[in-house]
Design an enzyme around this catalytic site. Sequence first.
Site, mmCIF file in Angstrom:
data_model
loop_
_atom_site.group_PDB
_atom_site.id
_atom_site.type_symbol
_atom_site.label_atom_id
_atom_site.label_comp_id
_atom_site.label_asym_id
_atom_site.label_seq_id
_atom_site.Cartn_x
_atom_site.Cartn_y
_atom_site.Cartn_z
ATOM 1 N N GLY D 153 0.826 -1.207 0.000
ATOM 2 C CA GLY D 153 0.000 0.000 0.000
ATOM 3 C C GLY D 153 0.856 1.252 0.000
ATOM 4 C CB CYS D 154 0.097 4.710 -1.058
ATOM 5 S SG CYS D 154 -1.547 4.891 -0.344
ATOM 6 C CE1 TYR D 155 -1.344 8.241 4.135
ATOM 7 C CE2 TYR D 155 -3.212 6.813 3.764
ATOM 8 C CZ TYR D 155 -2.684 8.087 3.898
ATOM 9 O OH TYR D 155 -3.506 9.174 3.794
#
Lengths: 350, 350, 350, 350
Positions: D153-155
Site C-alpha cells: 500500500g501507499c502509506y
Amino acid sequence: MNKSIRAAIIGSTGYGGVELIRLLLRHPHVEITSVISSSTAGAPISEGFPHLHTIIRDKLDPVDVQLIRSKADVVFTATPHGVSAEIAPQLLDAGLKVIDLSGDFRLRSREAYKEWYKREAAEQAYLDQAVYGLAEIYGDRVNENVSFISNPGCYPTATLLGLIPAVKSGWIDLKSIIVDAKSGVSGAGRGLSLGSHYSEVNENFKAYKVNKHQHIPEIEQALSDEAGTPVVTTFTTHLVPMTRGIMCTSYATLTDSKTEEDFIEYYEQFYEGRPFVRIRPKGTWPATKEVWGSNYCDIGFAVDQRTNRVTIISVIDNVVKGAAGQAVQNLNLMMGWDEGLGLDFTPVYP
Amino acid sequence: MNKSIRAAIIGSTGYGGVELIRLLLRHPHVEITSVISSSTAGAPISEGFPHLHTIIRDKLDPVDVQLIRSKADVVFTATPHGVSAEIAPQLLDAGLKVIDLSGDFRLRSREAYKEWYKREAAEQAYLDQAVYGLAEIYGDRVNENVSFISNPGCYPTATLLGLIPAVKSGWIDLKSIIVDAKSGVSGAGRGLSLGSHYSEVNENFKAYKVNKHQHIPEIEQALSDEAGTPVVTTFTTHLVPMTRGIMCTSYATLTDSKTEEDFIEYYEQFYEGRPFVRIRPKGTWPATKEVWGSNYCDIGFAVDQRTNRVTIISVIDNVVKGAAGQAVQNLNLMMGWDEGLGLDFTPVYP
Amino acid sequence: MNKSIRAAIIGSTGYGGVELIRLLLRHPHVEITSVISSSTAGAPISEGFPHLHTIIRDKLDPVDVQLIRSKADVVFTATPHGVSAEIAPQLLDAGLKVIDLSGDFRLRSREAYKEWYKREAAEQAYLDQAVYGLAEIYGDRVNENVSFISNPGCYPTATLLGLIPAVKSGWIDLKSIIVDAKSGVSGAGRGLSLGSHYSEVNENFKAYKVNKHQHIPEIEQALSDEAGTPVVTTFTTHLVPMTRGIMCTSYATLTDSKTEEDFIEYYEQFYEGRPFVRIRPKGTWPATKEVWGSNYCDIGFAVDQRTNRVTIISVIDNVVKGAAGQAVQNLNLMMGWDEGLGLDFTPVYP
Amino acid sequence: MNKSIRAAIIGSTGYGGVELIRLLLRHPHVEITSVISSSTAGAPISEGFPHLHTIIRDKLDPVDVQLIRSKADVVFTATPHGVSAEIAPQLLDAGLKVIDLSGDFRLRSREAYKEWYKREAAEQAYLDQAVYGLAEIYGDRVNENVSFISNPGCYPTATLLGLIPAVKSGWIDLKSIIVDAKSGVSGAGRGLSLGSHYSEVNENFKAYKVNKHQHIPEIEQALSDEAGTPVVTTFTTHLVPMTRGIMCTSYATLTDSKTEEDFIEYYEQFYEGRPFVRIRPKGTWPATKEVWGSNYCDIGFAVDQRTNRVTIISVIDNVVKGAAGQAVQNLNLMMGWDEGLGLDFTPVYP
C-alpha cells in the site's frame, strides 16, 4: 549522426533550466556536462533543487565562456531577457551552438523589441542569425548548418500552433482575431514577486498586462509572415492558480461556411507527421492537464453558426512545449535527429 | 418596515442554500425558520455541514408546502433546474413570496428554455409573474408588490453588469461581442461528477459546454432588451482550479473613439448609488479574490487603439453575487429595505 | 460601556493587519481611525489591497506615536517580531491601550526569547505588563484595567486550546506529548520568500523548522503553567498548499482508562460558555475549512485502546482565531464587552 | 533475459492503472498488449483519458481470463479490494504472472483482513503464495520463480521505508512509534465521493479514518516481522489539498543517545545500492514535490535532545512508488532485470 553531444545549461536554477535538466537526462544522445548559474555558482545544484539529490551531483559552474567552450558543444541559455542578448553572441563567437530560451532574439525589429521589452535590442547581426524555432512551422529551416535558435515564447507557441493553419486557410477574417490566454504561475519564473506569492495567487484568477504583454509582437510577427499581410490581434493574459499549463482560447470570424469537421480535417493534414500536435475529435476540447509534463500541443475546435465564429482552443505545458521541451526539439532538428528524440514523455495524469 | 420576516430555504444542502444560511444569519431583519432538503430531511443540517455545528441546531425539514406556509413568509428555492418549476408555483399559490435561484424562470421564451435546458419550461403564467432580479439593472421593478423573483445566473450576473452599460452607451458594435468566461468549481454544485472530482480539476484548466451553456440565452435576452435589437454573443465557459469566483473577459469593437477614462466615467455614473458595483481605476483590473465572500461585482477596462477594441473585465463571487447574495439583495428590494442590508461583507483576503 | 472606541492598526499592509480591518469593519463599537504602515505611508490602502476599494478610502499613516495618540484609543500592533518590542512600549507610555500580535511579549523569559527568536527580548517592565491573551484560558485576567495584551501565536492557540484541558485533567502522561502541526501559507505573511512562492508550494507538502519553531517555548510555557510542572513537547510544523487554516494533531499516552466520550464530556464542561470552542461529536474530527474565515477553534478526539493513546485534533483559521480574531476578542474582554462582539462570522463554506 | 514480455493491466481506468500505462510505455522490455476495464470495455481508453490521445489507440478489453492468457505474460491487477481476491487466483491458475496492487493479498492473517477490510479474505493458498513486494526490504525474495506479488500500500511503503531501519537498529523504543501520515487526494482513486469533491477538498486539510485505516495492520505486520516482536503503532491519516504525494512524519523515543548524523549514516548503509531511497543531508527534510512523478522515497531526520525523540520524515509519490512504480520495480525483480529498469523518471519540478 548518433554520437553524443555535450550540453551546457546557463540559468540552471530557473524553472526553464531545471526542466531542461529533467528532459536531457532522458535524451539518448545528449550528456549534460555543465550546469551554470551566475548567482549560485560553486554550490551543488541539488542544494537549491533537492529533487535532483543523487541524480545530479555537479556543482554549478559560473558563466565563463572559455570554460563552457571546453566542456560543451551546445549551450541552452535559459536566462532572463537582457542577459541572453549579452551572452549568446559571446557563445556563438566562441563557436558554440546556442539555443536561447529568452525573448531577446525573437523579434526581427529592434524597434519593436525596445517598445515592448523596454530595453535595447540585441545586435542586428545576431538577430539576423537567429532562427525562430517554432518547430512544427519553421522546423524545415533548422538543420545542421544552423548554430543559433531563438526558442519561441510560451504564449506564442500555444497561440501560433492554434492559429497559423487557420490563418493560412483563408477561412477566417484576419482582422477579427482575439486571443484569450491563460497561464499557470510557473511562467513567471522562480524570481520572487507579490504576483507569484502563494497567498495572493491561490484561489484567485486574474488578468495582467492586458494588451501589453511582450509576447504580442512575437505572435503578430509570425501571423503576419504567414498571412503575407500585417495582422494585429487583441491578446489578453490571465494567471491561473496552478503551476503548469497554458490555454489559448482564440476567436475569429469565419469568411466562409466551414464546420468543425472541416477544421479538424484541415489541421490534421496540416500537422501530419508532426507527433507533438494532437487534434482533438469533434465536440471535445483539450484541458491543460492532458498535456502536463509533455511536449504536446493539443487543439480543439468549436464553430458557432449563430455568430459565424470559430473558437480554437490550444493547450501546452508552458515549461515543456512552451520552453524546455521545444528547445530540445530544436536541438534534435539542429543535429539532424528525429525531432521527438528524448521527448516521448506521456502526460502525467492525474 | 423593520419587522423581522421568516425565511425558509429549500435546497439547504447545496452550496447556494448553505451560503444563504451564512448570509441570512447576519441579516438584521430575517430569521431562518426552516432549512429544507428533500434528500436528507430529518437529519441535523450540521451533520452534512459541520461548519454549522452549534450555529444551526435545526433538523432539515422535508419539502411540504403546508409546513413551509406555517413557518415562513418568504422561501428561497435553491433547487436544481426542473425542481423549481414544480415547487415555486405551489409556494406562490400558497401565498408565499418566492425567490428562485434556479434557471427555471429566467427565460421568457418557453421554446428557448426547452432548447437550452433540454426539458419542458415552467407554466407560462408563472413565467409571466417572475421578475428577473438583476438588482443593479432591474432593481426598480422589485418592490413590495412583487412576490416572485427569478434570481439571475452566475455567469449572466458578471457578464451583464460588465456589458449592459457599454451596450446602452452605443459605443460598441453589438455584433462584435465575445465573452470569455471562467468559473471556480463551486458553480457546478455539490452533486458528484468526474468534472468536479478533485484529482481531475486540480492543476487543470479546461473549457466546457463551448457555445452551449444554458446561460447564453439568459445573457442574450437581457442584452437584446437593453439594446432594443437582437444581440447574439460568442460565449465560452472555462473551469478554474479554485472553489469560488467568476471572471468574464468581454471583448467588443468600438464604434467611436473612446478611452479607458471615458468608460470609467460612464460606468461610474451608470452605477452611481449602487454600492455593490465597483469600477476600478485606469490601468487596473479586478481579480476574483478581491470580491471573494462578498456581494461585489468589480469591473475594469482596457482600450486598445491598435485593434480598436475594448476589453471589459468583470468579476464576482459566484456563490454570493452570483447566487445567494443577490438573492438576499432581491429580498431587501422586495421588502422595501436598503438593498445592502445584511450584505456588508468585506471580501476575505487573502 | 457601549460607546465607540477608536482603533489604529500598525502593520495594516500585512495579512494580520488587513484581516483586523475586515473584522473591525463589522464591529458595532469600534471605529478604525488610522491604518498605519511604515513602508507605504501616504498611499491609499486600497492600492495595495484592491479588495478594500471603496470600503476604505483612507491613506496609510506613518508610524508616529503622537499622531496615533491623537487619533486612537487602542492600537493593534500587527508588526514583525522585533518591531513590536520597540513600538509597543512607546504606545503604552503615550497612554494608549495596545494589543500586540507579534511574538515579542509572549515569553516571560528573556533568555528563552533570545534563544528561539535569535534577537534581544523586549524590556522586562513591558514583558511584565503584558497579559497573554489566550482568551478561553486566561480571559479572566483581561479586564478594563489591562492596557497591554500579548496576543497568542497561531500554532499555540490551536495547540493549547486542544491540549490544556487534557493537561489539567491528569488523564495524560505529560512526558508523552507530541504535536504534529500543519499550517496554510498565509501564516508566513506577505513578505516574499521562496518558501511562499506559488510554484514551490502548490502541489507540495513539506516540513519546516522541525523542533526549532519559535512557537515551541510559547506552548511549553503555557502547558507548564497549567500542569504546575515543566512540560516539554515534540512539535513539528508543516506547510499545507492552502492559504488559511491550521490543524494540530496532538498525541499523548493515557494515564487512565478514558474513552472518547469522557474527553468530549470533559472538554464540553471545560469550555462551557465559551462560544468559540466547539467540541465535535464522537467519531468525527474537524477539518480546517469548517472554521475558515471564523473565530472558532474546533476540537475532536480519538482514543485508541490498542496503543493506549489519545489523539486530539484541533483546528483554527490562523488569520482569525490565530491572529486578528483573537485580538478583537481580547479587545472585547479589555473593554468589558461580550467576548464575541463583532466576531459572529459563520465559517465560509465551501 | 532481455526479451520483451507482454503485459496486461486490469483496472486501466483507475489512477493506478493509467499510471502503469505511463510507466510501462517507457519500459525497454515490456509491451502493453491489453488494457482492461470491466466497466467500459469496448471504448477506446483515450475516451476516458484524453491525455492518451494518439499514444494508445487500443480499445479496452473486458475481464476475460482466456483472452488475457492469449495476449499477456504478466498481469497487473489494479482493481478494488475484493475484486483482486476473485480474479488474481484465476489468472494464476491460468499460468499468468500476477502483480496485485490491491490490499487483498497483503495481510497473512485472514482474521486481520476481515477485521480491517470488513469483508472476507482471499483463499489461504493464494495468500500463502503471494510475496509482499516492498522492494527495498523484501526484494531478495522476488526472483524468476515467483509468480505472484502483492504490491504494498501507499502509506505502508512510505512508513516502512522510513521506520524499518530504525526498528532494526534497536535505537528506538518499539512501543513509542507514532506515525502522522498525510496524503494527496489521488490516493482515494477515481471513484466519486464527497470526500474527493473539489470544493470540499480544496483549501481544506482534514483527518480521516483516525486509528482505523486498513493500512495499519499491513504496517504492523511488517514492523513486527522486522522487530521479531509484536509492534503496534498509532497511525493517523490526513488528506492534503493536492493530487499526488504522501508524507509520513514518524516519531519514536530513543533508547540510546543517537544523533542525526548517526541515523543518516545508518540509513545510507542500510539502503546502499538501492537507487530509489534517498537519504537527505542533516538539517534538511524532503517535501513531497521533490519526488513528484518519480519512484523515489526520500527520508530525512530530526533528533531532539530536549525530548529524546527522533522524527523521521519520509515522502513518496503515492501513485508511483506507492503503487504503479513499485509494481514495475517488482516486475523487474521478478524477471531478473535491474530493479530500476524503465523507472528513471526525474521528479517533475515545479
